[in-house]
Design a protein around this motif. Structure first.
Motif, PDB file in Angstrom:
ATOM      1  N   MET A 183       0.503  -0.831  -0.324  1.00 20.34           N
ATOM      2  CA  MET A 183      -0.114   0.282  -0.072  1.00 20.34           C
ATOM      3  C   MET A 183       1.408   1.026  -0.357  1.00 20.34           C
ATOM      4  SD  MET A 183      -2.848   1.224   3.168  1.00 20.34           S
ATOM      5  CE  MET A 183      -4.061   2.427   3.047  1.00 20.34           C
ATOM      6  N   LYS A 184       0.161   2.675  -0.528  1.00 16.46           N
ATOM      7  CA  LYS A 184       1.096   3.382  -0.656  1.00 16.46           C
ATOM      8  C   LYS A 184       0.863   4.326  -0.372  1.00 16.46           C
ATOM      9  CE  LYS A 184       3.289   4.554  -4.267  1.00 16.46           C
ATOM     10  NZ  LYS A 184       3.670   4.708  -5.786  1.00 16.46           N
ATOM     11  N   VAL A 185       1.087   5.467   1.141  1.00 16.71           N
ATOM     12  CA  VAL A 185       0.942   6.575   1.444  1.00 16.71           C
ATOM     13  C   VAL A 185       2.131   7.780   1.442  1.00 16.71           C
ATOM     14  CG1 VAL A 185      -0.548   4.962   3.603  1.00 16.71           C
ATOM     15  CG2 VAL A 185       1.996   5.747   4.221  1.00 16.71           C
ATOM     16  N   LEU A 208       4.118   1.430   2.442  1.00 20.57           N
ATOM     17  CA  LEU A 208       4.047   0.047   3.656  1.00 20.57           C
ATOM     18  C   LEU A 208       4.268  -1.422   2.583  1.00 20.57           C
ATOM     19  CD1 LEU A 208       1.259   1.557   4.816  1.00 20.57           C
ATOM     20  CD2 LEU A 208       3.333   2.536   5.535  1.00 20.57           C
ATOM     21  N   THR A 209       4.481  -1.787   3.838  1.00 18.69           N
ATOM     22  CA  THR A 209       4.549  -3.440   3.845  1.00 18.69           C
ATOM     23  C   THR A 209       3.980  -4.519   4.973  1.00 18.69           C
ATOM     24  OG1 THR A 209       5.619  -3.567   6.360  1.00 18.69           O
ATOM     25  CG2 THR A 209       7.005  -3.444   3.768  1.00 18.69           C
ATOM     26  N   LYS A 236       3.725  -5.516  12.061  1.00 14.59           N
ATOM     27  CA  LYS A 236       3.326  -4.919  11.099  1.00 14.59           C
ATOM     28  C   LYS A 236       2.811  -5.505   9.498  1.00 14.59           C
ATOM     29  CE  LYS A 236       7.263  -1.736  12.333  1.00 14.59           C
ATOM     30  NZ  LYS A 236       8.900  -1.806  11.971  1.00 14.59           N
ATOM     31  N   ASN A 237       3.009  -6.640   9.432  1.00 12.25           N
ATOM     32  CA  ASN A 237       2.746  -7.263   8.026  1.00 12.25           C
ATOM     33  C   ASN A 237       1.577  -7.747   8.404  1.00 12.25           C
ATOM     34  OD1 ASN A 237       4.790  -6.801   7.151  1.00 12.25           O
ATOM     35  ND2 ASN A 237       5.956  -8.790   7.138  1.00 12.25           N
ATOM     36  N   SER A 238       0.755  -8.573   9.513  1.00 16.11           N
ATOM     37  CA  SER A 238      -0.574  -8.944   9.974  1.00 16.11           C
ATOM     38  C   SER A 238      -1.476  -6.911  10.081  1.00 16.11           C
ATOM     39  CB  SER A 238      -0.691  -9.281  11.025  1.00 16.11           C
ATOM     40  OG  SER A 238      -0.285  -8.415  12.482  1.00 16.11           O
ATOM     41  N   LEU A 239      -1.365  -5.888  10.295  1.00 19.47           N
ATOM     42  CA  LEU A 239      -1.701  -4.872  10.325  1.00 19.47           C
ATOM     43  C   LEU A 239      -1.577  -4.065   8.937  1.00 19.47           C
ATOM     44  CD1 LEU A 239      -1.653  -3.460  14.056  1.00 19.47           C
ATOM     45  CD2 LEU A 239      -3.516  -4.886  12.759  1.00 19.47           C
ATOM     46  N   GLY A 240      -0.328  -4.009   8.262  1.00 24.37           N
ATOM     47  CA  GLY A 240      -0.028  -3.419   6.621  1.00 24.37           C
ATOM     48  C   GLY A 240       0.103  -2.024   7.357  1.00 24.37           C
ATOM     49  N   VAL A 241       1.631  -1.593   8.542  1.00 24.32           N
ATOM     50  CA  VAL A 241       1.598  -0.635   8.853  1.00 24.32           C
ATOM     51  C   VAL A 241       2.908  -0.547   8.777  1.00 24.32           C
ATOM     52  CG1 VAL A 241      -0.199  -0.050  10.138  1.00 24.32           C
ATOM     53  CG2 VAL A 241       0.857  -1.541  10.773  1.00 24.32           C
ATOM     54  N   GLY A 242       3.588  -1.430   8.489  1.00 27.15           N
ATOM     55  CA  GLY A 242       4.976  -1.612   8.560  1.00 27.15           C
ATOM     56  C   GLY A 242       5.985  -0.718   7.293  1.00 27.15           C
ATOM     57  N   VAL A 243       6.553   0.392   8.008  1.00 24.93           N
ATOM     58  CA  VAL A 243       7.091   1.189   6.446  1.00 24.93           C
ATOM     59  C   VAL A 243       8.110   0.457   6.566  1.00 24.93           C
ATOM     60  CG1 VAL A 243       8.045   3.583   6.278  1.00 24.93           C
ATOM     61  CG2 VAL A 243       6.345   3.281   8.195  1.00 24.93           C
ATOM     62  N   ILE A 257      -6.001   3.329   8.312  1.00 26.97           N
ATOM     63  CA  ILE A 257      -4.944   3.523   7.726  1.00 26.97           C
ATOM     64  C   ILE A 257      -4.070   4.316   6.622  1.00 26.97           C
ATOM     65  CG2 ILE A 257      -2.752   2.980   6.910  1.00 26.97           C
ATOM     66  CD1 ILE A 257      -3.315  -0.082   7.092  1.00 26.97           C
ATOM     67  N   PRO A 258      -4.636   6.113   6.852  1.00 24.57           N
ATOM     68  CA  PRO A 258      -4.120   7.074   6.328  1.00 24.57           C
ATOM     69  C   PRO A 258      -3.947   7.882   5.443  1.00 24.57           C
ATOM     70  CG  PRO A 258      -4.051   7.634   8.394  1.00 24.57           C
ATOM     71  CD  PRO A 258      -4.250   6.102   8.750  1.00 24.57           C
ATOM     72  N   LYS A 259      -4.002   7.628   4.107  1.00 17.50           N
ATOM     73  CA  LYS A 259      -3.225   7.209   2.551  1.00 17.50           C
ATOM     74  C   LYS A 259      -2.633   8.830   3.252  1.00 17.50           C
ATOM     75  CE  LYS A 259      -4.377   5.212  -0.804  1.00 17.50           C
ATOM     76  NZ  LYS A 259      -3.659   4.185  -0.947  1.00 17.50           N
TER      77      LYS A 259
END
Length: 174
Positions: free
Chosen positions: A1-3, A12-13, A122-129, A152-154
């Protein structure tokens, strides 16, 4: 995902969880705010639970996310538990504890924790940078261990829209 962080794209990972998903069991994260206990297994926690992810709890946006989430949940009289996770160390929580001793939420630090556990979280929530130890801003709601909402805010620069996130949850629960 790109933010984005301002104009800068950030990758994001992991994958953002789907409604009804559970995240993996136990993690050995360091208690940092309002607890000396290890983080509980979310799959076994009953009721409404909010998980908030923070890049750097010393920043204005992160400390505001901590404060606003708790105040808004209290104002709405939602019977919920709140857990915050920060990329930074345990000592980074000092300022929040000092300035806001009324906070009840529990906070955890991912710094100096087993790398495999941090990566799995991080991977389970999709919030790893990508290419960083940091977490992205994120808000997640669980009910009886299952995801009922995620945000997860863009635009990662600033404070997530907590009121809109909670409005969506209240609509889905009624």
């Amino acid at each position: 995902m790109k933010v984005f962080l301002g104009d800068m794209p950030v990758e994001l990972t992991g994958k953002r969880p789907k409604l009804g998903d559970r995240i993996p069991g136990k993690f050995e994260f360091q208690p940092a705010l309002n607890t000396s206990n290890k983080f509980p297994n979310l799959n076994q926690v009953k009721g409404l639970v909010f998980v908030s992810t923070l890049p750097n709890v010393k920043s204005f946006a992160c400390s505001t996310q901590v404060l606003d989430l708790e105040e808004e949940i209290k104002k709405r009289k939602l019977p919920a538990k709140i857990f915050h996770f920060a990329s930074c160390g345990k000592d980074s929580w000092f300022e929040i504890k000092k300035l806001h001793p009324q906070l009840k939420a529990k906070g955890y630090s991912l710094q100096n924790c087993p790398a495999a556990e941090v990566s799995e979280f991080k991977n389970s929530l999709g919030v790893g940078v990508s290419h960083s130890h940091r977490l992205a801003h994120g808000l997640f709601a669980f009910y009886d261990g299952r995801i009922i909402a995620s945000y997860i805010p863009k635009q990662q620069y600033g404070v997530p829209n907590i009121k809109r996130f909670l409005n969506r949850i209240e609509r889905s629960m009624s």
